[in-house]
Design an enzyme around this catalytic site. Structure first.
Site, PDB file in Angstrom:
ATOM      1  N   ALA A  70       6.634  -6.976 -10.669  1.00  0.00           N
ATOM      2  CA  ALA A  70       5.805  -7.777  -9.765  1.00  0.00           C
ATOM      3  C   ALA A  70       5.069  -6.877  -8.792  1.00  0.00           C
ATOM      4  O   ALA A  70       5.500  -5.759  -8.512  1.00  0.00           O
ATOM      5  CB  ALA A  70       6.676  -8.772  -8.994  1.00  0.00           C
ATOM      6  N   ASP A  71       3.961  -7.386  -8.281  1.00  0.00           N
ATOM      7  CA  ASP A  71       3.223  -6.713  -7.234  1.00  0.00           C
ATOM      8  C   ASP A  71       2.605  -7.768  -6.328  1.00  0.00           C
ATOM      9  O   ASP A  71       2.056  -8.755  -6.815  1.00  0.00           O
ATOM     10  CB  ASP A  71       2.129  -5.808  -7.793  1.00  0.00           C
ATOM     11  CG  ASP A  71       1.567  -4.902  -6.726  1.00  0.00           C
ATOM     12  OD1 ASP A  71       2.298  -3.994  -6.286  1.00  0.00           O
ATOM     13  OD2 ASP A  71       0.424  -5.118  -6.300  1.00  0.00           O
ATOM     14  N   THR A  72       2.726  -7.550  -5.022  1.00  0.00           N
ATOM     15  CA  THR A  72       2.211  -8.502  -4.052  1.00  0.00           C
ATOM     16  C   THR A  72       1.057  -7.878  -3.278  1.00  0.00           C
ATOM     17  O   THR A  72       1.149  -6.746  -2.818  1.00  0.00           O
ATOM     18  CB  THR A  72       3.331  -8.951  -3.082  1.00  0.00           C
ATOM     19  OG1 THR A  72       4.376  -9.556  -3.855  1.00  0.00           O
ATOM     20  CG2 THR A  72       2.816  -9.956  -2.063  1.00  0.00           C
TER      21      THR A  72
END
Length: 188
Positions: A70-72
């Protein structure tokens, strides 16, 4: 657990993502790989989040396990507010967020046996205006240097400064759990 998922690898050192998977009732192990998180300059915030999540997933070759990456991304009027380089950078970002609304995008990739599936979620976050003293207090006490946008919605900033959230709260924490669960069901 109503569904038996295959073994899961969470490719993230984020304690918040680990906590969220635990709260989801999932059994997982954490495995990290160094990945260059640069991206082409012509991507939208949602595309950036997915692009980096996919880059992270490509570092793994799991056949039996599901890898979750994941990447935010925090975006304010099209400007990407990443992790702050230092105190001055954090002050500048939090000053920009003061009294405004911004968007949080989390891109997620599921990978297993050569197959991948990516998706993202978007949340709008509204912040009240804060003083320079409040920003300094926050930085001194909560050290937000490992967080996109220089804040954590689960700590003082989220409790005192965030007025409301439109969309997934857990997305702002770094993992849209409700969407993730449904996507995992389709992926297995």
């Amino acid at each position: 657990m109503p569904v038996q998922f295959p073994p899961i690898i969470l490719a993230s050192k984020s304690p918040r993502r680990q906590e969220l998977l635990t709260l989801m009732g999932l059994n997982f192990k954490v495995e990290l790989k160094d990945v260059d998180e640069s991206y082409p300059g012509d991507l939208s915030p949602a595309e950036i989040a997915v692009y980096i999540a996919e880059k992270k997933a490509k570092a793994f070759t799991a056949d039996d396990e599901i890898v979750i990456t994941a990447d935010t991304i925090v975006a304010l009027n099209g400007e990407i507010l990443g992790k702050p380089a230092d105190r001055k950078h954090a002050q500048a970002m939090l000053t920009k967020l003061s009294g405004s609304k911004h968007e949080v995008f989390t891109g997620v990739t599921l990978a297993r046996g050569g197959q991948t599936h990516s998706f993202y979620d978007r949340t709008i976050v509204y912040c009240r205006a804060v003083t320079a003293a409040e920003i300094d207090f926050y930085i001194d006490h909560y050290k937000p240097f490992d967080k996109a946008g220089s804040y954590g919605v689960q700590d003082w900033w989220g409790i005192v400064v965030v007025e409301r959230v439109e969309g997934s709260y857990t997305n702002v924490m770094g993992l849209p759990t409700e969407k993730l669960y449904n996507e995992l069901l389709k992926f297995i």
